[in-house]
Design a protein around this motif. Structure first.
Motif, PDB file in Angstrom:
ATOM      1  N   THR A  32       0.862  -1.181   0.000  1.00 41.05           N
ATOM      2  CA  THR A  32       0.000   0.000   0.000  1.00 41.05           C
ATOM      3  C   THR A  32       0.897   1.230   0.000  1.00 41.05           C
ATOM      4  O   THR A  32       2.100   1.145   0.296  1.00 41.05           O
ATOM      5  N   LEU A  33       0.326   2.353  -0.316  1.00 44.37           N
ATOM      6  CA  LEU A  33       1.099   3.590  -0.319  1.00 44.37           C
ATOM      7  C   LEU A  33       1.662   3.865   1.075  1.00 44.37           C
ATOM      8  O   LEU A  33       2.809   4.300   1.228  1.00 44.37           O
ATOM      9  N   GLU A  34       0.846   3.579   2.103  1.00 45.60           N
ATOM     10  CA  GLU A  34       1.283   3.812   3.486  1.00 45.60           C
ATOM     11  C   GLU A  34       2.472   2.910   3.839  1.00 45.60           C
ATOM     12  O   GLU A  34       3.429   3.356   4.489  1.00 45.60           O
ATOM     13  N   GLU A  35       2.431   1.661   3.409  1.00 42.40           N
ATOM     14  CA  GLU A  35       3.543   0.747   3.684  1.00 42.40           C
ATOM     15  C   GLU A  35       4.821   1.220   2.989  1.00 42.40           C
ATOM     16  O   GLU A  35       5.917   1.157   3.564  1.00 42.40           O
ATOM     17  N   LEU A  36       4.665   1.707   1.770  1.00 42.12           N
ATOM     18  CA  LEU A  36       5.821   2.191   1.026  1.00 42.12           C
ATOM     19  C   LEU A  36       6.422   3.434   1.700  1.00 42.12           C
ATOM     20  O   LEU A  36       7.640   3.594   1.756  1.00 42.12           O
ATOM     21  N   GLN A  37       5.555   4.296   2.225  1.00 42.86           N
ATOM     22  CA  GLN A  37       6.022   5.522   2.878  1.00 42.86           C
ATOM     23  C   GLN A  37       6.804   5.232   4.154  1.00 42.86           C
ATOM     24  O   GLN A  37       7.608   6.055   4.601  1.00 42.86           O
ATOM     25  N   ASN A  38       6.568   4.070   4.764  1.00 45.43           N
ATOM     26  CA  ASN A  38       7.295   3.682   5.977  1.00 45.43           C
ATOM     27  C   ASN A  38       8.613   2.972   5.669  1.00 45.43           C
ATOM     28  O   ASN A  38       9.384   2.658   6.575  1.00 45.43           O
ATOM     29  N   ASP A  39       8.845   2.732   4.375  1.00 40.32           N
ATOM     30  CA  ASP A  39      10.064   2.036   3.965  1.00 40.32           C
ATOM     31  C   ASP A  39      11.271   2.983   4.047  1.00 40.32           C
ATOM     32  O   ASP A  39      11.160   4.184   3.795  1.00 40.32           O
ATOM     33  N   GLU A  40      12.417   2.433   4.396  1.00 36.35           N
ATOM     34  CA  GLU A  40      13.645   3.227   4.498  1.00 36.35           C
ATOM     35  C   GLU A  40      14.010   3.872   3.159  1.00 36.35           C
ATOM     36  O   GLU A  40      14.496   5.001   3.091  1.00 36.35           O
ATOM     37  N   LYS A  41      13.761   3.126   2.079  1.00 43.96           N
ATOM     38  CA  LYS A  41      14.057   3.630   0.738  1.00 43.96           C
ATOM     39  C   LYS A  41      13.258   4.902   0.436  1.00 43.96           C
ATOM     40  O   LYS A  41      13.756   5.820  -0.213  1.00 43.96           O
ATOM     41  N   PHE A  42      12.026   4.961   0.923  1.00 42.63           N
ATOM     42  CA  PHE A  42      11.161   6.112   0.671  1.00 42.63           C
ATOM     43  C   PHE A  42      11.774   7.373   1.280  1.00 42.63           C
ATOM     44  O   PHE A  42      11.791   8.436   0.660  1.00 42.63           O
ATOM     45  N   THR A  43      12.299   7.240   2.492  1.00 47.21           N
ATOM     46  CA  THR A  43      12.930   8.379   3.175  1.00 47.21           C
ATOM     47  C   THR A  43      14.169   8.840   2.423  1.00 47.21           C
ATOM     48  O   THR A  43      14.413  10.046   2.276  1.00 47.21           O
ATOM     49  N   GLU A  44      14.953   7.888   1.922  1.00 51.30           N
ATOM     50  CA  GLU A  44      16.156   8.230   1.147  1.00 51.30           C
ATOM     51  C   GLU A  44      15.783   9.036  -0.097  1.00 51.30           C
ATOM     52  O   GLU A  44      16.442  10.020  -0.441  1.00 51.30           O
ATOM     53  N   ILE A  45      14.716   8.614  -0.750  1.00 49.29           N
ATOM     54  CA  ILE A  45      14.297   9.286  -1.987  1.00 49.29           C
ATOM     55  C   ILE A  45      13.769  10.684  -1.692  1.00 49.29           C
ATOM     56  O   ILE A  45      14.039  11.629  -2.438  1.00 49.29           O
ATOM     57  N   GLU A  46      13.030  10.828  -0.594  1.00 52.18           N
ATOM     58  CA  GLU A  46      12.532  12.156  -0.220  1.00 52.18           C
ATOM     59  C   GLU A  46      13.695  13.119   0.022  1.00 52.18           C
ATOM     60  O   GLU A  46      13.647  14.280  -0.368  1.00 52.18           O
ATOM     61  N   THR A  47      14.738  12.614   0.674  1.00 54.04           N
ATOM     62  CA  THR A  47      15.929  13.435   0.926  1.00 54.04           C
ATOM     63  C   THR A  47      16.608  13.794  -0.387  1.00 54.04           C
ATOM     64  O   THR A  47      17.033  14.939  -0.602  1.00 54.04           O
ATOM     65  N   PHE A  48      16.689  12.812  -1.286  1.00 58.35           N
ATOM     66  CA  PHE A  48      17.316  13.021  -2.593  1.00 58.35           C
ATOM     67  C   PHE A  48      16.592  14.113  -3.375  1.00 58.35           C
ATOM     68  O   PHE A  48      17.214  14.926  -4.065  1.00 58.35           O
ATOM     69  N   LEU A  49      15.264  14.171  -3.264  1.00 64.48           N
ATOM     70  CA  LEU A  49      14.465  15.133  -4.026  1.00 64.48           C
ATOM     71  C   LEU A  49      14.522  16.549  -3.462  1.00 64.48           C
ATOM     72  O   LEU A  49      13.886  17.457  -4.003  1.00 64.48           O
ATOM     73  N   SER A  50      15.258  16.729  -2.380  1.00 58.84           N
ATOM     74  CA  SER A  50      15.393  18.073  -1.819  1.00 58.84           C
ATOM     75  C   SER A  50      16.230  18.963  -2.747  1.00 58.84           C
ATOM     76  O   SER A  50      16.212  20.179  -2.647  1.00 58.84           O
ATOM     77  N   ILE A  51      16.999  18.326  -3.660  1.00 51.58           N
ATOM     78  CA  ILE A  51      17.724  19.094  -4.681  1.00 51.58           C
ATOM     79  C   ILE A  51      16.882  19.098  -5.953  1.00 51.58           C
ATOM     80  O   ILE A  51      16.210  18.125  -6.273  1.00 51.58           O
ATOM     81  N   SER A  52      16.891  20.202  -6.672  1.00 50.80           N
ATOM     82  CA  SER A  52      16.087  20.276  -7.898  1.00 50.80           C
ATOM     83  C   SER A  52      16.838  19.757  -9.112  1.00 50.80           C
ATOM     84  O   SER A  52      16.240  19.386 -10.110  1.00 50.80           O
ATOM     85  N   LYS A  53      18.178  19.739  -9.021  1.00 52.36           N
ATOM     86  CA  LYS A  53      18.974  19.304 -10.164  1.00 52.36           C
ATOM     87  C   LYS A  53      20.215  18.553  -9.677  1.00 52.36           C
ATOM     88  O   LYS A  53      20.869  18.969  -8.732  1.00 52.36           O
ATOM     89  N   LYS A  54      20.514  17.438 -10.352  1.00 53.55           N
ATOM     90  CA  LYS A  54      21.721  16.672 -10.047  1.00 53.55           C
ATOM     91  C   LYS A  54      22.676  16.781 -11.227  1.00 53.55           C
ATOM     92  O   LYS A  54      22.255  16.679 -12.385  1.00 53.55           O
ATOM     93  N   ILE A  55      23.953  16.990 -10.925  1.00 55.15           N
ATOM     94  CA  ILE A  55      24.974  17.110 -11.961  1.00 55.15           C
ATOM     95  C   ILE A  55      25.927  15.913 -11.886  1.00 55.15           C
ATOM     96  O   ILE A  55      26.438  15.588 -10.812  1.00 55.15           O
ATOM     97  N   ILE A  56      26.141  15.260 -13.012  1.00 54.18           N
ATOM     98  CA  ILE A  56      27.143  14.193 -13.129  1.00 54.18           C
ATOM     99  C   ILE A  56      28.170  14.649 -14.155  1.00 54.18           C
ATOM    100  O   ILE A  56      27.809  15.072 -15.254  1.00 54.18           O
ATOM    101  N   SER A  57      29.454  14.571 -13.810  1.00 51.19           N
ATOM    102  CA  SER A  57      30.495  15.017 -14.730  1.00 51.19           C
ATOM    103  C   SER A  57      31.700  14.093 -14.626  1.00 51.19           C
ATOM    104  O   SER A  57      32.157  13.764 -13.530  1.00 51.19           O
ATOM    105  N   ASN A  58      32.196  13.654 -15.800  1.00 46.87           N
ATOM    106  CA  ASN A  58      33.322  12.730 -15.815  1.00 46.87           C
ATOM    107  C   ASN A  58      34.014  12.811 -17.172  1.00 46.87           C
ATOM    108  O   ASN A  58      33.345  12.903 -18.207  1.00 46.87           O
ATOM    109  N   SER A  59      35.325  12.751 -17.166  1.00 49.86           N
ATOM    110  CA  SER A  59      36.066  12.809 -18.430  1.00 49.86           C
ATOM    111  C   SER A  59      36.098  11.460 -19.139  1.00 49.86           C
ATOM    112  O   SER A  59      36.391  11.384 -20.335  1.00 49.86           O
TER     113      SER A  59
END
Length: 698
Positions: free
Chosen positions: A158-185
């Motif tokens: 259920t949505l509620e079960e997913l929201q209690n998952d550790e992964k859900f919290t990680e993703i919420e934290t990740f979304l606190s940035i609006s843009k991610k930059i990856i750079s490599n030669s």
């Protein structure tokens, strides 16, 4: 007459010395910048990065080689995911040149936390829908998103079960940035790191972050000559048709439409829907059909089906090449014949606007497949891109040099003797010419407005008479058998438009309702806003001939008037170039207002219909749509007509006011500047700039 002031000392020996080197556009622009700077200390007349880049949209069905094609075009085999199990590219991906450093860079735009929460709620609502009306396409998309991100069986929670998952919290934290930059030669390391934000995989789940991504911009090094002024847009061939994708492809100036050579099915429904948006109401200038994966061929089957004579088929390793090249030519002929008398050819009617390519991205990188590089036709596409990029570069460089020449022409006029009385009378003449030119422009717009109004009125009449019947036909239940009620609900949920997950089915009630209005102004738009060429009625032609300098001037020619005229002509050219870019945007705005008005008028009906549930829900949805169209038809189509005319009138006022204000300022500058004495001889610099312009023309 030259001024009697002392000429300033020069910091160079010869005016020719600065242009003896190989004259690329960059060298020409740098020379012009240096010439201008040593006179005025001004160098930044134009920022090349500020101009919108030309966008080339690559689109077609899933698995038809779009990403492989793009990777081959830029010569980077591993750049974008391809060849994996299932559809690979999952998000809108833009590819352009990295002009800043030698790294591969990905700028990843993410959903906000709130936007993702809303997406997730909608996804779970679709998954948990157990009614007969449940839409399998929406459910499949929802499951793909949730399992890609949260792992196997996440869709069973259920949505509620997913929201209690550790992964859900990680993703919420990740979304606190609006843009991610990856750079490599390193390309391999870069693609591995960026893959989870671009790639969709059916063979593994969890920790794929593409559902959180709005769009990705990849910048690649060493592509200056290919992509400095061009963006390649890779559009997912499968998945939900979100607004970001919709907005991006409508802004494409050029289209690469891909077809898998082996299947060779042209999805005319999807293509027709897109072309209507890209042609009269869009920015598109050309369309290229690209038959992909030409190396994928069953030799025996092809020889039998094509009935190739034995004497034309070599027995050695060239047999495959012979069959591939034969099929390529046949495919080109078929595509051209199919569209010879179509609406597409009416819009894109020259050879440069409508081309067919047969490509093999695999053979371009793999010599063992026995095709020469040129036979893969990737180099031909690359040449087209280089030529387009070069033409844009030349245009920008010419604009810069002309601006520099305009500045120096005005400076040069300062040191010439002038008759104050003549100059004042000349200013009066310029203002009179401006007024008369605006009157002529108003006459043109009145004529065009009258034609538009007349044809829109006819469109309103036809729409009122046919809209109920066309609505009944479009939403009839025999289109997709027993499952059509799901399609109808999805259409209502998406405010009148339904595209199936794989673009097999395209239903657009708004477009259907707008078709008579669009049909009746089609010829007008082709004349007012042609893709290329002259029609004698286009807005661009009218602005091109608009000028405050008239050949029948009452005043004799003189050096000072020559340089002032030079300055004004350059300012007019600069102004017209800016107006031409605006015209394309305004054209799109005017044309699309018909459908936007219909969507707004039908919006509450779509919402009500989407909410209908229970026994007989499809009949209730159909009745609600038909009755609403019938009740609103006269007012709705009249409003659409009024909106087009209102936007066209605003468009006219914008052009007139821009011309009037900018040229009025130019007149004032030419007058006030010549009243000052700076005693600076810049005649040699002007000659240098003229030679640079000659080199550009060559």
């Amino acid at each position: 007459m030259a001024s009697q002031g002392t000429k300033r000392k020069r910091d160079h020996e010869s005016s020719d010395s600065s242009i003896e080197t190989t004259l690329t556009t960059d060298v020409i622009m740098e020379n012009a910048r240096q010439i201008l700077q040593r006179v005025t200390k001004i160098s930044d007349l134009i920022d090349k990065g500020s101009r919108k880049k030309a966008t080339i949209g690559i689109f077609g069905k899933s698995g038809e080689g779009k990403s492989s094609l793009l990777s081959a075009i830029v010569g980077k085999k591993e750049l974008l995911p391809s060849g994996c199990f299932g559809a690979c590219t999952a998000v809108v991906t833009q590819v352009e040149a990295n002009l800043d450093d030698s790294n591969y860079t990905a700028e990843i735009e993410l959903f906000s936390k709130e936007e993702w929460e809303n997406e997730l709620k909608e996804a779970f609502k679709d998954i948990k829908d157990e009614s007969e009306e449940r839409n399998e396409d929406l459910i499949e998309i929802a499951v793909e998103k949730i399992t890609a991100l949260y792992g196997d069986d996440a869709d069973q929670k259920t949505l509620e079960e997913l929201q209690n998952d550790e992964k859900f919290t990680e993703i919420e934290t990740f979304l606190s940035i609006s843009k991610k930059i990856i750079s490599n030669s390193n390309l391999s390391e870069f693609t591995n790191e960026a893959a989870s934000f671009i790639q969709h995989s059916e063979s593994s789940s969890g920790d794929w972050f593409w559902p959180l991504v709005k769009s990705v911009t990849i910048k690649i090094p060493d592509c200056h000559k290919l992509l400095e002024h061009i963006v390649l847009l890779d559009l997912p061939g499968t998945g939900d048709c979100n607004k970001i994708r919709d907005d991006l492809w409508k802004n494409c100036k050029y289209i690469f439409y891909t077809l898998f050579m082996k299947h060779f099915v042209i999805y005319t429904g999807m293509l027709k829907h897109c072309i209507e948006e890209l042609g009269p109401g869009g920015k598109c200038k050309s369309i290229n059909f690209i038959c992909t994966k030409t190396d994928d061929i069953n030799l025996g089957a092809y020889i039998r089906s094509a009935r190739l004579p034995r004497d034309q088929i070599p027995e050695d390793k060239d047999q495959k090449k012979t069959c591939i090249l034969h099929r390529n030519e046949h495919a080109k002929t078929r595509v051209k014949e199919k569209f010879e008398n179509s609406d597409i050819k009416k819009i894109f009617n020259t050879d440069n606007q409508f081309q067919v390519f047969t490509v093999s991205s695999n053979a371009f990188f793999d010599n063992s497949l026995n095709l020469e590089s040129s036979e893969t036709e990737i180099p031909k596409l690359q040449d087209d891109l280089r030529n387009l990029n070069k033409s844009i570069n030349i245009e920008l460089t010419r604009e810069y040099v002309n601006k520099a020449k305009g500045v120096l022409s005005l400076i040069h006029s300062d040191q010439l003797d002038n008759d104050k009385k003549v100059m004042e009378m000349k200013v009066i003449e310029f203002k009179k010419n401006l007024k008369e030119s605006l009157i002529e422009l108003e006459k043109y717009f009145k004529s065009i407005y009258k034609d538009l109004e007349q044809h829109l009125s006819k469109g309103v009449e036809e729409s009122v008479n046919s809209c109920v019947a066309s609505t009944k036909k479009l939403i009839a239940s025999n289109k997709e058998g027993r499952g059509f009620h799901k399609i109808l609900r999805a259409l209502c949920k998406n405010y009148g438009c339904y595209w199936s997950k794989n673009w097999d089915v395209v239903l657009d009630l708004n477009k259907s309702l707008a078709k008579h209005l669009h049909k009746n102004i089609y010829d007008d738009f082709c004349k007012i806003f042609p893709v290329t060429g002259k029609t004698e009625k286009s807005v661009q032609e009218q602005t091109d001939k608009f000028s405050i300098i008239q050949s029948d001037s009452a005043y004799p020619r003189s050096d000072i008037l020559h340089h002032i005229h030079n300055f004004i002509k350059i300012e007019e050219t600069k102004l017209k170039a800016a107006l031409h870019r605006d015209i394309v945007d305004k054209k799109k705005d005017i044309y699309s207002s018909i459908q936007i008005t219909i969507v707004n008028e039908m919006a509450s009906c779509y919402q009500q219909a989407a909410a209908v549930r229970g026994t007989g829900s499809m009949k209730k949805m159909q009745d609600l749509l038909i009755n609403t169209v019938d009740q609103k038809k006269e007012d709705m189509f009249e409003k659409a007509k009024t909106e087009v005319l209102k936007k066209f009138n605003h468009f006219k006022m914008d052009i007139k006011s821009t011309l009037e204000n900018e040229l009025q300022e130019t007149i004032e500058r030419s007058h006030t500047q010549t009243s000052k004495k700076k005693w600076m001889d810049v005649s040699r610099e002007i000659e240098e700039l003229e030679r640079l312009l000659d080199h550009l023309s060559d």
